[in-house]
Design an enzyme around this catalytic site. Structure first.
Site, PDB file in Angstrom:
ATOM      1  N   ASP A   1      -1.422  -2.055  -7.835  1.00 40.05           N
ATOM      2  CA  ASP A   1      -2.811  -2.395  -7.502  1.00 40.05           C
ATOM      3  C   ASP A   1      -3.737  -1.557  -8.379  1.00 40.05           C
ATOM      4  OD1 ASP A   1      -5.409  -2.050  -5.862  1.00 40.05           O
ATOM      5  OD2 ASP A   1      -4.340  -3.562  -4.699  1.00 40.05           O
TER       6      ASP A   1
ATOM      7  N   HIS B   1      -4.481   1.655   1.721  1.00 38.23           N
ATOM      8  CA  HIS B   1      -5.515   2.684   1.886  1.00 38.23           C
ATOM      9  C   HIS B   1      -5.620   3.211   3.322  1.00 38.23           C
ATOM     10  CE1 HIS B   1      -6.974   2.097  -2.126  1.00 38.23           C
ATOM     11  NE2 HIS B   1      -7.387   0.870  -1.918  1.00 38.23           N
TER      12      HIS B   1
END
Length: 510
Positions: A265, A229
């Site tokens: 993920d 991220h």
């Protein structure tokens, strides 16, 4: 030469090495042919847990399970010491101002003595709602444990000090908590993924200079990496450094031509997608839970790249409650076709454990077997592979996943090399079903967690298996799945056409 963020879009697309015709299906490779690197040290695991308090000492617990299975002593495994990146390395992707800001936090005060007196065991017991007493046979209420864990995470991830508030005002950290260890953590996570890539290039038989792909390959695990991220100028989503991007920049510097990133993920890999959105040198596929209420809210299948990176970005955004059947029917055909169309020479896998059933921050119902099906499909390509950890917030299940996936690449040794049919004769029917459902390849992990320091965390079953569940109804509609898969397959077909147009043969005939 020096790589930077612009390098991805500056490299030429028409290199002869870049445009080989698609290879036929890879031949089966014996497990003994895999060389396995594993990034780890006890000090590094402790550092990760000091910074990522949201993970509740996940690193130390998970590596302890891997070690309990004697994986570190396996003859095909080399444990690699973590390596810190220097500021020049970090600035290949991250802004100088952000790195300077991180370095300034190194002067923050250490935790108070009262906080340090709380032992790791006490922290785990408080977070997970269990006692680490291996002799206890009491059943635990998993839903209650998850609520307590989520409550403790919400508390630990808040920024309370004045400097933290200032950081939030500047947009530096958002929800990310930081302390005096953060700068060191960032250096080691980024540097260790880069070291994993160096190890891969040094040890893989099918290196960029190799002419054959049918040779044994190398896999390197950096389970504490996969922080997908993080943006160039800020930390977000509990990710302080985008080691994934630093890793593929290193792979390109080492001579690899096409990097395929597969991210499973439960959260969309927005930071990595943004970094590669304009580049044909990196192809990204993210499989995640998608919806307005799901962080980070991006990752629709119509996000496909742009410019020279058009058709090099792929997203499989699935609804809450995704089952094994739904997941595998979508993922396996897509990754097979994507591999054939893109023809990568190296693969990165972000194997976040938060898509497993029972994760407090994800709403998928996946079993460990579903993960292993994807891993085995990628393993069958026989390409150099870097495996990174990503997210995962049910600590015992994260540990199960790390151990199981690592073992998938290992050949049984010693007593564990006994013929499987002979082992089955010595097991009960239930034990056989548990072992087969987990689908372990390589080292026989039995189906029981070995006795070790954190054995009590694996109650009530004390087994390796993570079964699928139906706690959250599968909200994925068949018609929508078919439409999404058809759209993705069409874009993959266009990717193949684009790559064929740039092939030496096409240019010669033109």
């Amino acid at each position: 030469f020096c790589l930077n963020r612009c390098f991805l879009s500056m490299m030429p697309v028409t290199d002869a090495e870049t445009n080989k015709r698609p290879l036929p299906e890879d031949p089966p490779v014996d497990d003994s042919q895999w060389k396995v690197g594993y990034i780890y040290s006890a000090e590094y695991a402790e550092l990760c847990d000091k910074v990522l308090t949201v993970h509740q000492n996940r690193s130390q617990v998970s590596h302890a399970l891997v070690e309990a299975f004697d994986i570190f002593s396996h003859p095909d495994v080399e444990v690699i010491a973590p390596v810190p990146a220097d500021e020049i390395d970090l600035r290949e992707f991250h802004d100088e101002e952000y790195i300077n800001f991180l370095n300034a936090q190194a002067n923050m005060k250490e935790n108070s003595p009262e906080e340090e007196d709380v032992s790791l065991q006490q922290k785990l017991e408080n977070a997970l709602g269990v006692r680490l007493d291996s002799s206890s046979e009491d059943e635990d209420d998993s839903q209650t444990n998850q609520r307590e864990t989520k409550r403790s995470w919400e508390s630990s991830s808040s920024c309370s000090s004045g400097s933290n508030e200032a950081a939030r005002d500047k947009g530096q950290f958002g929800e990310c908590h930081f302390n005096c260890h953060t700068a060191s953590y960032v250096a080691y996570v980024g540097g260790s993924t880069m070291a994993a890539c160096d190890y891969l290039a040094e040890n893989a038989a099918n290196t960029p200079d190799s002419s054959s792909r049918a040779k044994p390959s190398t896999v390197v695990f950096h389970w504490d990496g996969g922080r997908h991220h993080a943006a160039p100028d800020k930390a977000t989503g509990y990710c302080y450094v985008n080691d994934v991007v630093l890793g593929w920049l290193k792979l390109l510097e080492l001579g690899y031509k096409r990097v395929l990133l597969v991210d499973i993920d439960v959260h969309h890999g927005d930071g990595t997608q943004n970094a590669a959105f304009d580049s044909p040198l990196v192809c990204t596929l993210s499989v995640h839970q998608y919806g307005k209420a799901m962080y980070p809210g991006t990752g629709h299948h119509d996000e496909i790249g742009r410019g020279s990176g058009l058709y090099h970005t792929y997203n499989i955004g699935l609804e809450a409650g995704c089952s094994d059947e739904t997941y595998l029917s979508m993922v396996l055909p897509i990754i097979k076709n994507l591999k054939q169309a893109y023809n990568p020479d190296v693969v990165m896998l972000v194997c976040g454990a938060d898509s497993l059933a029972g994760d407090p921050l994800g709403e998928f119902n996946l079993s460990l077997n579903a993960y292993l099906a994807v891993v085995n499909a990628i393993k069958g390509w026989n390409l150099p592979l870097v495996v990174l950890g990503g997210g995962g917030y049910n600590v015992p299940n994260v540990a199960r996943l790390w151990a199981a996936v690592t073992a998938t690449f290992l050949k049984p040794v010693g007593e564990k090399a006994t013929n499987p049919s002979e082992r089955k004769k010595q097991k009960t029917t239930n034990e056989i079903e548990d072992e087969e459902e987990c689908g372990f390849c390589g080292v026989d992990l039995h189906s029981e967690v070995p006795s070790h320091k954190y054995f009590g965390l694996y109650k009530p079953s004390f087994t390796m298996n993570v079964k699928s569940s139906n706690v959250v109804p599968d909200n994925n509609k068949e018609e929508q799945l078919q439409d999404m898969q058809a759209a993705i397959m069409q874009n993959i077909k266009k990717l193949g056409e684009v790559r064929n147009q740039h092939s030496p043969k096409a240019q010669t005939s033109a």
